[in-house]
Design a protein around this motif. Structure first.
Motif, short mmCIF file in Angstrom:
data_model
loop_
_atom_site.label_atom_id
_atom_site.label_comp_id
_atom_site.label_asym_id
_atom_site.label_seq_id
_atom_site.Cartn_x
_atom_site.Cartn_y
_atom_site.Cartn_z
N PHE A 121 0.82 -1.22 0.00
CA PHE A 121 0.00 0.00 0.00
C PHE A 121 0.85 1.27 0.00
CE2 PHE A 121 0.74 -1.83 4.13
CZ PHE A 121 1.37 -0.81 4.79
N CYS A 122 2.17 1.11 0.00
CA CYS A 122 3.06 2.25 0.22
C CYS A 122 3.88 2.52 -1.04
CB CYS A 122 3.99 1.94 1.39
SG CYS A 122 5.25 3.18 1.67
N HIS A 223 -1.49 -2.42 10.65
CA HIS A 223 -2.29 -2.35 9.40
C HIS A 223 -3.16 -3.57 9.08
CE1 HIS A 223 -0.09 1.24 9.06
NE2 HIS A 223 0.99 0.75 8.47
N ILE A 265 -3.79 1.54 9.13
CA ILE A 265 -4.44 2.20 8.00
C ILE A 265 -5.71 1.42 7.65
CG2 ILE A 265 -4.23 2.83 5.55
CD1 ILE A 265 -1.19 2.96 5.93
N PHE A 267 -8.33 0.07 5.06
CA PHE A 267 -8.51 -0.20 3.64
C PHE A 267 -9.93 -0.71 3.41
CE2 PHE A 267 -3.99 -1.31 4.55
CZ PHE A 267 -3.40 -0.27 3.84
N ASP A 272 -11.49 -3.28 7.59
CA ASP A 272 -12.29 -2.21 8.18
C ASP A 272 -13.62 -2.69 8.77
OD1 ASP A 272 -13.39 -2.88 5.75
OD2 ASP A 272 -13.75 -0.82 5.09
N GLU A 296 -6.10 7.43 7.76
CA GLU A 296 -6.84 7.53 6.50
C GLU A 296 -5.93 7.03 5.38
OE1 GLU A 296 -9.60 11.20 5.02
OE2 GLU A 296 -7.55 11.67 5.53
N TYR A 297 -6.44 6.16 4.52
CA TYR A 297 -5.61 5.66 3.43
C TYR A 297 -5.48 6.70 2.32
CZ TYR A 297 -3.87 2.97 -0.50
OH TYR A 297 -3.12 2.54 -1.56
N ASN A 298 -4.27 6.83 1.79
CA ASN A 298 -4.01 7.73 0.67
C ASN A 298 -3.70 6.90 -0.56
OD1 ASN A 298 -3.98 10.14 2.40
ND2 ASN A 298 -2.22 9.10 3.28
N PHE A 305 -5.84 -0.75 -3.45
CA PHE A 305 -6.67 -0.39 -2.29
C PHE A 305 -7.42 0.93 -2.48
CE2 PHE A 305 -3.14 -2.95 -0.66
CZ PHE A 305 -3.86 -4.00 -0.11
N LYS A 307 -10.15 3.85 -0.16
CA LYS A 307 -10.55 4.31 1.18
C LYS A 307 -11.94 3.79 1.54
CE LYS A 307 -10.37 8.70 2.13
NZ LYS A 307 -10.15 10.16 2.10
N SER A 332 -5.18 12.75 6.88
CA SER A 332 -3.95 12.92 6.11
C SER A 332 -3.68 14.38 5.79
CB SER A 332 -4.02 12.12 4.83
OG SER A 332 -3.93 10.78 5.17
#
Length: 350
Positions: A121-122, A223, A265, A267, A272, A296-298, A305, A307, A332
């Protein structure tokens, strides 16, 4: 005959430097002057050391290098976040972020050029690790971001988080040495309590932090709250499963009594649900953690992925709260300049 490689002057201790000046037939106090230029006055080159004679400066330049980090590009977000791309002496690029809020000004710094962990995710996880940053390069990141803070906000940094590019515990020695300089009275003099090192979870090194009795805070990027899901998004979980991390964190806490935070995070349709929240609570109850940061996922270009909806986030938070988990939702910052959590990727800005 090959020319000897010059030594980086910042690898010398004050004692080394005193020995160097004595051998040169100079007074010992010159060493203190140079040391102050390097760490207190943050000189970018030897020529800037104006209270030394021209002869001494010439001799220092003959014998040593001073490979300082420089700012390559700077981007300003509409929310006040500032992202800088720094250039190393050997031409690599690495990013750091200045994050202002009403009560604090935080530097988010990198510890490696790229990353070897490949978290799905990064954005940094999609860049190969080129090398570790040296301790003085990490120090330079903090210095340069602190200068931005003073210029823009009229105040020094209040906090530092090692949450930029790379895994800090896979660059263990340099990260600890950088923090030693950042917290030293003859460095930046910052309290270690205002520094947080974030790890994707290297159990052996978390224990080592305990043995080294460090004074800074520790954050674990969890995560996912079970091994199957965590393995899917964080390959490091293969060799560092959740149980081994729980044991390592308890060992770290027993040794240091330092604050521990979980980072999680959210997802969409992955981690979630309230069942996921239940598993997270179970882990939280096994570790003396102070806080769970729900992030919050960016979205990034390469990852699948998305949000979760605002309703889902609120339901997740409410469930944690009902179960007496100290959780905080972290919104974020700097998304419009790819400076938010998980977005650092050295993208070209031209």
């Amino acid at each position: 005959m090959a020319k000897a490689v010059k030594q980086n002057i910042r690898t010398l201790s004050l004692r080394d430097m005193e020995a160097y000046f004595e051998e040169m037939g100079e007074k010992k106090f010159r060493a203190k002057q140079v040391y102050e230029w390097l760490w207190l006055k943050q000189a970018q080159d030897i020529e800037a050391m104006t209270n030394l004679s021209k002869e001494i400066r010439t001799k220092l330049k003959e014998d040593f290098t001073l490979p300082a980090l420089t700012v390559d590009t700077t981007q300003y977000s509409s929310d006040g976040t500032v992202k800088s791309r720094f250039r190393t002496h050997d031409g690599h690029l690495v990013e750091g972020v200045l994050i202002p809020t009403e009560s604090r000004v935080t530097a988010c710094v990198s510890s490696q050029i790229g990353c070897s962990l490949s978290c799905k995710f990064c954005a940094t996880g999609y860049i190969d690790r080129k090398r570790n940053l040296d301790f003085d390069e990490i120090y330079d990141e903090v210095v340069l971001i602190n200068q931005q803070s003073e210029r823009i906000h009229g105040k020094k940094l209040t906090n530092i988080v090692f949450m930029g590019m790379g895994e800090p515990l896979l660059n263990y020695k340099n990260v600890l040495k950088a923090i030693e300089r950042i917290t030293s009275p003859d460095g930046l003099g910052m309290s270690p309590r205002r520094i947080t090192v974030s790890t994707a979870g290297v159990a052996k090194q978390i224990r080592q932090l305990g043995d080294d009795n460090v004074k800074f805070k520790l954050a674990l990027s969890l995560h996912a709250a079970n091994d199957r899901k965590r393995h899917e998004i964080m390959p490091i979980n293969d060799s560092n499963n959740i149980q081994s991390l729980i044991e390592a964190l308890n060992y770290f806490y027993k040794k240091t009594k330092n604050e521990i935070t979980f980072e999680y995070i959210l997802f969409n349709n992955f981690n979630d649900s309230l069942m996921d929240a239940d598993e997270l609570i179970k882990i939280y109850r096994q570790v003396p953690a102070d806080l769970v940061n729900i992030i919050e996922y960016n979205p990034i270009d390469f990852a699948k992925f998305t949000k979760p909806t605002e309703e889902k986030v609120e339901a997740f938070m409410a469930y944690l709260e009902k179960n007496r988990v100290n959780a905080r939702l972290r919104r974020s910052r700097g998304k419009d300049i790819d400076a938010a959590c998980g977005q650092l990727a050295n993208k070209d800005t031209h």
